[in-house]
Design a protein around this motif. Sequence first.
Motif, short mmCIF file in Angstrom:
data_model
loop_
_atom_site.label_atom_id
_atom_site.label_comp_id
_atom_site.label_asym_id
_atom_site.label_seq_id
_atom_site.Cartn_x
_atom_site.Cartn_y
_atom_site.Cartn_z
N MET A 57 48.56 59.27 90.77
CA MET A 57 47.68 60.41 90.67
C MET A 57 48.36 61.80 90.52
N TYR A 58 47.53 62.44 89.64
CA TYR A 58 48.40 64.37 88.58
C TYR A 58 46.59 64.74 88.51
N ASP A 59 47.81 65.84 88.94
CA ASP A 59 45.99 67.02 88.35
C ASP A 59 46.32 67.30 87.06
N ILE A 60 45.07 68.04 86.72
CA ILE A 60 44.95 68.88 85.90
C ILE A 60 46.59 69.36 84.90
N GLY A 61 47.61 69.84 85.79
CA GLY A 61 48.64 70.64 85.36
C GLY A 61 49.68 69.49 85.61
N GLY A 62 49.14 67.88 85.47
CA GLY A 62 50.60 67.14 85.59
C GLY A 62 51.32 67.21 87.00
N SER A 63 50.60 68.25 88.37
CA SER A 63 51.72 67.80 89.40
C SER A 63 50.91 66.50 90.34
N TRP A 64 51.81 65.79 90.91
CA TRP A 64 51.70 65.19 91.63
C TRP A 64 50.75 65.44 92.37
N ILE A 65 49.89 64.37 93.15
CA ILE A 65 49.14 64.43 94.24
C ILE A 65 49.39 63.38 95.15
N GLY A 66 49.89 61.89 94.78
CA GLY A 66 49.65 61.35 95.97
C GLY A 66 49.44 59.51 94.66
N GLY A 67 49.42 58.54 95.88
CA GLY A 67 49.31 57.41 95.05
C GLY A 67 48.78 56.22 96.08
N VAL A 68 47.99 55.19 95.49
CA VAL A 68 47.42 54.51 95.47
C VAL A 68 48.44 53.01 95.39
N LYS A 69 47.97 52.21 96.99
CA LYS A 69 48.77 51.00 96.53
C LYS A 69 47.71 50.32 97.61
N VAL A 70 48.10 49.10 96.65
CA VAL A 70 47.42 47.57 97.35
C VAL A 70 48.78 46.54 97.34
N LEU A 71 49.22 46.12 98.69
CA LEU A 71 50.19 45.32 98.45
C LEU A 71 49.29 43.98 98.57
N PHE A 72 49.78 42.99 98.16
CA PHE A 72 49.36 41.12 98.42
C PHE A 72 50.36 40.83 98.99
N SER A 73 50.35 40.80 100.49
CA SER A 73 51.05 40.48 101.62
C SER A 73 50.72 39.18 102.56
N ILE A 74 51.26 38.38 103.01
CA ILE A 74 50.76 38.19 104.00
C ILE A 74 50.73 38.26 105.40
N PRO A 75 50.12 38.16 106.45
CA PRO A 75 49.16 37.38 106.51
C PRO A 75 47.72 38.16 105.83
N SER A 76 47.69 39.82 105.64
CA SER A 76 46.52 40.05 104.97
C SER A 76 47.10 41.05 103.63
N MET A 77 46.45 41.25 103.03
CA MET A 77 46.46 42.67 101.93
C MET A 77 46.52 44.10 102.82
N PHE A 147 50.83 53.99 86.09
CA PHE A 147 50.81 52.61 86.44
C PHE A 147 52.67 53.10 87.72
N ASP A 148 52.75 52.32 88.27
CA ASP A 148 53.80 53.21 88.91
C ASP A 148 54.62 51.47 88.89
N SER A 149 56.13 51.93 88.05
CA SER A 149 56.68 50.81 87.89
C SER A 149 57.07 49.41 89.07
N THR A 150 56.44 49.71 90.04
CA THR A 150 56.24 48.91 91.67
C THR A 150 55.20 48.13 91.28
N ASP A 151 54.06 48.21 90.58
CA ASP A 151 53.26 47.53 89.86
C ASP A 151 53.55 46.19 89.92
N LYS A 152 52.82 45.30 89.75
CA LYS A 152 53.46 43.71 89.18
C LYS A 152 52.42 43.37 89.23
N ALA A 153 51.19 43.97 89.51
CA ALA A 153 49.53 42.63 90.01
C ALA A 153 48.70 42.83 88.59
N SER A 154 48.87 44.84 88.28
CA SER A 154 47.80 45.37 88.01
C SER A 154 47.86 44.20 86.36
#
Length: 174
Positions: A57-77, A147-154
């Motif tokens: 996620m980035y603000d209007i000026g293109g500065s990085w705010i952070g990110g949201v990740k959801v990991l499809f892991s076992i035994p729970s997401m 979408f980040d390079s680590t995104d293998k699900a979207s």
Amino acid sequence: MIRLLLFTTALCGTVVLAEWIAVEKHVNIPWDLEGKPLQIKTDSKLHISGEAISVEMYDIGGSWIGGVKVLFSIPSMKYQIINCNDYIALSVQPPAEVEKIWKITKTGTALIITCNYVEVLNYQFSDSSNSNCVTKWGSDVVEQIKFDSTDKASDFYRAGKGLKCINTTTLNLK
């Protein structure tokens, strides 16, 4: 859903549903996350390799705010909101269907994630032990996503489900 669509059409005039767009990595996408939730379609399943949804996620000026990740892991997401927390198991695990539609909604105080219309996370920024969380995520800030390079699900994304009215009409209720 059909009744809701017909009712909304009667109230609003034309109803617009956004088309799905194929996800491309490392592409800046103008997106007012506070104004329109982000829907992500995936057919990823829980497994050891740990596929993930990963959106920066980035603000209007293109500065990085952070990110949201959801990991499809076992035994729970698990989820992570960068600048707020480390990976934590979702308190409500998503429905079992393979094809999932995730929706990320942001307000000035919280990040809400649903999966197939079931709320799996309602994260209050003020609950974070990280002092940067409220500063980075609070208020009206997200204007671009990537979408980040680590995104293998979207697989696909679109504006969040919510019927948008165009050509609104005035109702005279008696």
